[in-house]
Design an enzyme around this catalytic site. Sequence first.
Site, PDB file in Angstrom:
ATOM      1  N   ASN A  94       0.907  -0.843  -0.237  1.00 45.47           N
ATOM      2  CA  ASN A  94       0.216   0.072  -0.317  1.00 45.47           C
ATOM      3  C   ASN A  94       0.703   1.075  -0.259  1.00 45.47           C
ATOM      4  O   ASN A  94       1.561   1.196   0.866  1.00 45.47           O
ATOM      5  CB  ASN A  94      -1.133  -0.197   1.120  1.00 45.47           C
ATOM      6  CG  ASN A  94      -1.755   1.314   1.704  1.00 45.47           C
ATOM      7  OD1 ASN A  94      -3.095   1.282   0.489  1.00 45.47           O
ATOM      8  ND2 ASN A  94      -0.827   2.111   2.545  1.00 45.47           N
ATOM      9  N   GLU A  95       0.866   1.969  -1.133  1.00 44.21           N
ATOM     10  CA  GLU A  95       1.589   3.193  -1.337  1.00 44.21           C
ATOM     11  C   GLU A  95       3.259   3.343  -0.856  1.00 44.21           C
ATOM     12  O   GLU A  95       3.709   4.554  -1.249  1.00 44.21           O
ATOM     13  CB  GLU A  95       0.949   4.550  -0.424  1.00 44.21           C
ATOM     14  CG  GLU A  95      -0.641   4.144  -0.682  1.00 44.21           C
ATOM     15  CD  GLU A  95      -1.298   5.465   0.121  1.00 44.21           C
ATOM     16  OE1 GLU A  95      -2.603   6.023   0.382  1.00 44.21           O
ATOM     17  OE2 GLU A  95      -0.629   5.797   1.516  1.00 44.21           O
ATOM     18  N   ASN A  96       3.588   2.634  -1.703  1.00 43.27           N
ATOM     19  CA  ASN A  96       5.373   1.763  -1.045  1.00 43.27           C
ATOM     20  C   ASN A  96       5.292   2.560  -2.322  1.00 43.27           C
ATOM     21  O   ASN A  96       6.796   3.232  -2.639  1.00 43.27           O
ATOM     22  CB  ASN A  96       5.722   1.210  -0.791  1.00 43.27           C
ATOM     23  CG  ASN A  96       4.797   0.800   1.045  1.00 43.27           C
ATOM     24  OD1 ASN A  96       4.565   1.752   1.830  1.00 43.27           O
ATOM     25  ND2 ASN A  96       5.720  -0.304   1.232  1.00 43.27           N
ATOM     26  N   GLY A 107       5.202   6.180  -2.953  1.00 45.91           N
ATOM     27  CA  GLY A 107       6.373   7.480  -1.081  1.00 45.91           C
ATOM     28  C   GLY A 107       7.629   6.819  -1.740  1.00 45.91           C
ATOM     29  O   GLY A 107       7.541   8.038  -1.565  1.00 45.91           O
ATOM     30  N   SER A 125      -0.489  -0.676  -4.814  1.00 46.71           N
ATOM     31  CA  SER A 125      -1.491   0.034  -5.044  1.00 46.71           C
ATOM     32  C   SER A 125      -0.850   1.329  -4.227  1.00 46.71           C
ATOM     33  O   SER A 125      -0.849   1.918  -3.431  1.00 46.71           O
ATOM     34  CB  SER A 125      -2.866  -0.026  -4.375  1.00 46.71           C
ATOM     35  OG  SER A 125      -3.955   0.472  -4.272  1.00 46.71           O
TER      36      SER A 125
END
Length: 821
Positions: free
Chosen positions: A429-431, A434, A475
């Site tokens: 999730n979002e890595n 990020g 994602s």
Amino acid sequence: MRRLLDQGWTVRATAGPVPPALEGVDVPATVPGSVHTDLLAAGLIPDPYLDANEALLAWIGDTDWRYATTFTWDADDARAGHEVVELVAEGLDTVATVELDGAVVARTANMHRTHRVDVTGLGVGEHTLAVTFAAPVPAAHRLSEELGPRPYTNEHPFNAIRKMACSYGWDWGPVLATSGVWRPLALVGWSTARLAGVRPLVDVRTGDDGATGLLRVHVDVVRAPGQDGSLTATAEVAGRSAAVVVPPGSTSATVELEVDDVALWWPVGYGEQPLYPVAVTLAAGDETLDRWSGDVGFRTVALDTTPDAEGTPFRLVVNGTPVFARGLNWIPDDCFLTRIPAERYRTRLTEAVDVGANLVRVWGGGIYESDDFYDACDRLGLLVWQDFLFACAAYAEEEPLRSEVEAEAREAVIRLSPHPSLVLWNGNNENIWGHQDWGWIEPLAGATWGWGYYTELLPGIVAELDGSRPYCPGSPYGMDPDVYPNDPAHGPTHLWDVWNKIDYTHYRDSDPRFVSEFGWQAPPTWATLTRAIHDAPLAPGSPGMSAHQKAAGGDLKLSRGLEPHLPEPQTFEDWHWAMSLNQARAVSLGVEHLRSLTPTCSGAIWWQLNDCWPVTSWAVVDGDGRRKPAWYALRHAFADRLVTVQPRDGGLAVVLVNDTGTDWAGEAGVRRLGFDGTDVETVALPFAVSARGAVTLPLPAGVATSGDPSRELLLAEAGGLRGWWWFAEDRDAALPAQDLTVAARAVADGYEVTVTAQALVKDLAVLADRVAPDGRVDDMLLTLLPGESATVRVAAPPGATPEALLEPLVLRSANQLVTPR
């Protein structure tokens, strides 16, 4: 033989900032359980969910805890003659030292996997067993230094330890870092060989004579020392059975079966969910050594990411049928995981089905959920998108973390493989986003950050052990390393600029292919809020309210998001209702916009379904399990058939969405009318919408253009459904004072409230929980033209009186928040 070790446990603080009253004290403990729940049960700490108690209990996560018990291994146990006896810990949270009779037999550092310790030769008599857990907060910081610090969100380096990330706090969750034996602990005895893993993977072959189910049962075995003989693995399903020989020295085999004329498993709204029991046995000659049982559902699943003229789609396809994912993100339903029984999972997931969802996404900052979760999804027809457990941080790819990641991922894939509801594995999730956008590259200075996990290790494990389900690296993700990871034209997108920076009407600025996260905050329902927070007076910034607002700048974002739409509330009661209503409107606008883009957009997954405690958050069901107004708004927006008015090409259009299996045709009536109910302009638009499709009907300027935006609205109607368009925001509109004729009467299990609007009423709600904490209504957020009536069914206990349901703070509308002109 499997003997649970769940009796006679105590827990004691052994190091750390321990209160004097607890020094040297053995507290009765529950296994499975956690130290917080043990201390609560003993009356030694206040409820961490109430007021500002969370901060008072931070010492628990800075303390080492030792769990201990005794058990007897008697002569009967010894005579059972097991060649191997293992101590099997299905979940130790987290950095643990296991001692048997004073000798260290295991050191563990991963709550997401099972640990097995060989204790063969256990002598007859009484034994002591102890598990000491290192303080989880200092452990995370220590491990971070050992691995090399890497960027993370929130307060503590959760990315350095294989523990539930949100245990260290999140923008909706408290810092309640737990310790304990959180899944069963048992002694398991076996001889010759045992089943180490069973993966029943399905496929379907279709033809003129119907569907044939193909079942391939992959069996992994572990042999006892010196046992190298031939074994037999047998699988049974639907009255059919097959067996294969596991040759001497081999540790795996595959049993294949076919089921003729199989009934397919479908997502909810697409068909039924038949499940087929599967039984697997492992034998040596005539002796059965081990058994496994579970359910499968026959279906196919694929992920369509074939580039097209608009970019890269992200479309789930089940049994050859594209599915628009009407979804909800799932977080752990309680900070203390052992407080979530099977029935609670079923109740919460039924809330998702009842709101119109067909998919839940298990977010990567939580856990691989209990089997009860996936069993409920199988039976309810809820598709499951499963994240691997990485979220909002950079992760080291070196040892010892890498081996732990591989072990937990392998175990998760094997354990979850039977479930037909599971349709997608997701790397993180979002890595990836990020890494590119959150300033990580410079501080990482070339260090590993997880890319190898998401693009090599995890997809390799999925391909090896599953192969029947698609995998996505992350994602959001652009489906290509060279594409910006949160590009709305490519793959799954997260839309967080809206909540963080701009008004929710800007959801309409994006035409994404799939949205896997977007959301808007609101406080919990009144009954939940007032149970958990006792500030006097209650105010948005009062101490307890602030302790239950975890998002950075959350209250300011709530106020900023309300300002374009409604006047500033003058009382706390109005603030609570206004923020609840604004969240409902945000979810309506966002979901209706995304669904209106069918088939270019193929998914809308709201953040989030549930809460783990009573908190101001993006959830539509609050921490006490009560439905917020946003739940009802989402149900309207997730309806199988939707009538929505959308801006198109400088004007307005009616969009009809038909997410059913049958075509839909008729005539849409569209009226521009005054707030007094008088028609100004009308038009009738014939339409035909194919199954699982949508059609856009542009409106003529005479209907779509208002002569007096503050006193006019647009109403589109088709097939008994309504879609509204307001030419002005409420703060700028001449909404009349709330003027209703209301009657309430007792019926079985509650009341019926019948409302007749004497003047236009917008977003009418009966907030039944203000009257009775268990009160619930069957519908909410109703808009009525002058003279129209509606009846709301209220499920409430006998203590709720009809008169109380008609009070102004219970019978609510947007009109009450606007000064009448």
